[in-house]
Design a protein around this motif. Structure first.
Motif, PDB file in Angstrom:
ATOM      1  N   THR A  61      -5.504  22.889 -13.835  1.00 40.08           N
ATOM      2  CA  THR A  61      -6.782  23.492 -13.478  1.00 40.08           C
ATOM      3  C   THR A  61      -7.503  24.042 -14.704  1.00 40.08           C
ATOM      4  O   THR A  61      -8.672  24.420 -14.610  1.00 40.08           O
ATOM      5  CB  THR A  61      -6.578  24.641 -12.476  1.00 40.08           C
ATOM      6  N   ILE A 133     -14.245  22.397 -10.367  1.00 42.18           N
ATOM      7  CA  ILE A 133     -13.748  23.746 -10.668  1.00 42.18           C
ATOM      8  C   ILE A 133     -14.819  24.572 -11.358  1.00 42.18           C
ATOM      9  O   ILE A 133     -15.016  25.754 -11.056  1.00 42.18           O
ATOM     10  CB  ILE A 133     -12.472  23.666 -11.519  1.00 42.18           C
ATOM     11  N   ASP A 134     -15.550  23.946 -12.302  1.00 38.78           N
ATOM     12  CA  ASP A 134     -16.634  24.653 -12.981  1.00 38.78           C
ATOM     13  C   ASP A 134     -17.720  25.088 -12.002  1.00 38.78           C
ATOM     14  O   ASP A 134     -18.350  26.130 -12.184  1.00 38.78           O
ATOM     15  CB  ASP A 134     -17.263  23.753 -14.053  1.00 38.78           C
ATOM     16  N   PHE A 137     -15.605  28.103  -9.650  1.00 40.14           N
ATOM     17  CA  PHE A 137     -14.982  29.268 -10.279  1.00 40.14           C
ATOM     18  C   PHE A 137     -15.695  29.604 -11.587  1.00 40.14           C
ATOM     19  O   PHE A 137     -16.367  28.777 -12.182  1.00 40.14           O
ATOM     20  CB  PHE A 137     -13.498  29.002 -10.539  1.00 40.14           C
ATOM     21  N   ARG A 382     -11.481  31.617 -13.091  1.00 42.54           N
ATOM     22  CA  ARG A 382     -10.822  30.345 -13.366  1.00 42.54           C
ATOM     23  C   ARG A 382      -9.463  30.520 -14.051  1.00 42.54           C
ATOM     24  O   ARG A 382      -8.530  29.775 -13.741  1.00 42.54           O
ATOM     25  CB  ARG A 382     -11.737  29.456 -14.213  1.00 42.54           C
TER      26      ARG A 382
END
Length: 477
Positions: A61, A133-134, A137, A382
């Motif tokens: 991640t 993910i960006d 989070f 993150r």
């Protein structure tokens, strides 16, 4: 060498780089390629043996890991392409008849492209993961959201035995101002075992109390109470706390977007725990996530009617529901009430948890990533993902119980706050003492023919409100 021989050695070279070079007499080059290939495989094996699977998944991640995978996949894809081309050249296909040259050349070119596909797919998965993910989070919390220290590798949980994450379902759309959290569940997770208690709080909880000393407690010292709406409805229930805090920044000295922080603190105070983070799910975005995994199998106990004119129907029976039907099953209040709806929402969550297996996630990854990006708003930083992902994998095979604070357990109009905290504390203590099962997840719903263990029967008989996540879900799979 025949055309078949050339093609056979090319296929072998794609699987074992250097094989074709050895066959063609390029001994030094062939041995070097084989040695490099063997060293790479041994390195991967070593990484696999040194690190457990959950930790490896969690590490993926991190942005730099995903970017590294993209770069490495690109380099390896190009290298394998060059390898096939050069292997074809050293096998000297020019000695073949013209028809053989055309055949082997065409198939060699096709093979050179095909060997790049796995590396391209891997790079695409890594790129999609990083972008998703960006989009969800953040490296650090936004204004009004909970500040969190950077995790330390030796103890990412900072000595905590449990992590508490508030899971919210909202009805945000273009025609509604503000955020109303119509579904509120707090997941309290044991960081060692993954054992989890899911506390469900009703949207219509009245006279909500705020933590003493906070701006909301100063504004509402006797509980959250506002005049009735013109239509007779109420805007001072638990599901209105976020919206109210966002709409009244003057209470917080002019600070904007205090809704998430206030609701987290309020629910934490109500249950007697500290809420670490929240995740707000758009309920109709959740339907897209269910569609992305191919639907979920549920047993619908009775016909569920929905729609402005009761024109919709989710028929009773066990079937695989698409996202829209699953959401109507979870959300409809027609011929029902909030408490039945809360139970159905728990059933949908349990089905999704049990049926979103790794194979499904991998094969439908792009669709799931797109749906998830449109679905979630959260303050989880993150850097914590590399620790939360392994914890989530533990939860899937751990004991998951549920406590619903609904009548007759509590009176939503006149809540007994001390009783709520006592029940929550006991459920957490009981969860901490239960070891996760060795085989199947204990959160799965028992079948009609299964018999509960004596220990479980004793607990239920004593009035313990903690239940299995899918208990009472009519045999959801």
């Amino acid at each position: 060498m025949s055309a078949g021989g050339v093609l056979g050695w090319l296929v072998l070279a794609a699987l074992a780089p250097g094989a074709a070079h050895l066959r063609a007499g390029w001994r030094k080059t062939g041995l070097t390629l084989i040695a490099c290939y063997a060293a790479a495989l041994l390195t991967l094996l070593g990484v696999w043996l040194v690190n457990d699977f959950d930790s490896l998944v969690g590490s993926l991640t991190q942005s730099f890991q995903l970017i590294a995978i993209i770069v490495i996949a690109g380099v390896l894809g190009l290298a394998w392409f060059v390898l096939i081309v050069h292997s074809f050249v050293v096998l000297r296909p020019g000695r073949l008849p013209q028809s053989g040259q055309i055949l082997t050349g065409t198939l060699a070119g096709l093979l050179a492209v095909v060997v790049m596909v796995p590396f391209g797919t891997l790079g695409q998965l890594a790129w999609t993961s990083n972008q998703t993910i960006d989009g969800i989070f953040q490296e650090s919390p936004a204004d009004g959201e909970s500040p969190v220290a950077q995790p330390k590798p030796e103890d990412p949980w900072a000595g905590r035995e449990r992590v508490n994450i508030l899971l919210l379902g909202g009805d945000a759309d273009d025609h509604r101002v503000g955020v109303r959290t119509d579904s509120m569940n707090l997941a309290s997770i044991d960081v060692k075992t993954g054992n989890t208690v899911l506390f469900s709080l009703p949207r219509n909880l009245e006279d909500v109390r705020f933590r003493p000393g906070t701006p909301m407690a100063q504004r509402f010292p006797d509980g959250f109470r506002l005049p009735a709406d013109p239509g007779g409805g109420r805007s001072d229930l638990l599901n209105s706390v976020w919206e109210y805090a966002d709409a009244h920044p003057e209470i917080f000295g002019g600070k904007q977007r205090q809704g998430p922080k206030v609701l987290m603190d309020t629910i934490g105070y109500t249950l007697g725990v500290k809420v670490d983070w929240y995740a707000l799910v758009n309920m109709w975005g959740f339907a897209r996530l269910i569609d992305a995994i191919g639907g979920i199998t549920l047993t619908v106990e009775t016909d569920v009617v929905f729609g402005k004119y009761n024109e919709g129907l989710v028929k009773a029976g066990t079937r695989r529901l698409k996202g829209a039907d699953a959401m109507w099953y979870a959300r409809s209040r027609t011929n029902s009430d909030d408490y039945t709806r809360m139970r159905r929402q728990r059933c949908v969550l349990g089905a999704l948890l049990g049926q979103a297996d790794p194979a499904t996630v991998l094969t439908r990854f792009s669709k799931i990533a797109l749906a998830t990006k449109e679905l979630i708003r959260t303050d989880i930083p993150r850097p914590m993902l590399s620790h939360l992902v392994p914890l989530a994998l533990k939860v899937k095979n751990a004991k998951v119980t549920s406590v619903q604070f609904v009548p007759p357990l509590i009176n939503t109009g006149y809540p007994d706050w001390d009783k709520i905290r006592t029940i929550a504390a006991k459920a957490i203590r009981d969860s901490a003492t239960v070891k996760p099962p060795v085989a199947a997840s204990s959160s799965a719903s028992p079948t009609a023919s299964s018999s509960p263990s004596p220990k479980k029967t004793a607990k239920q008989g004593s009035g313990n409100p903690a239940k299995g996540l899918t208990e009472g879900c009519g045999g959801s799979l």
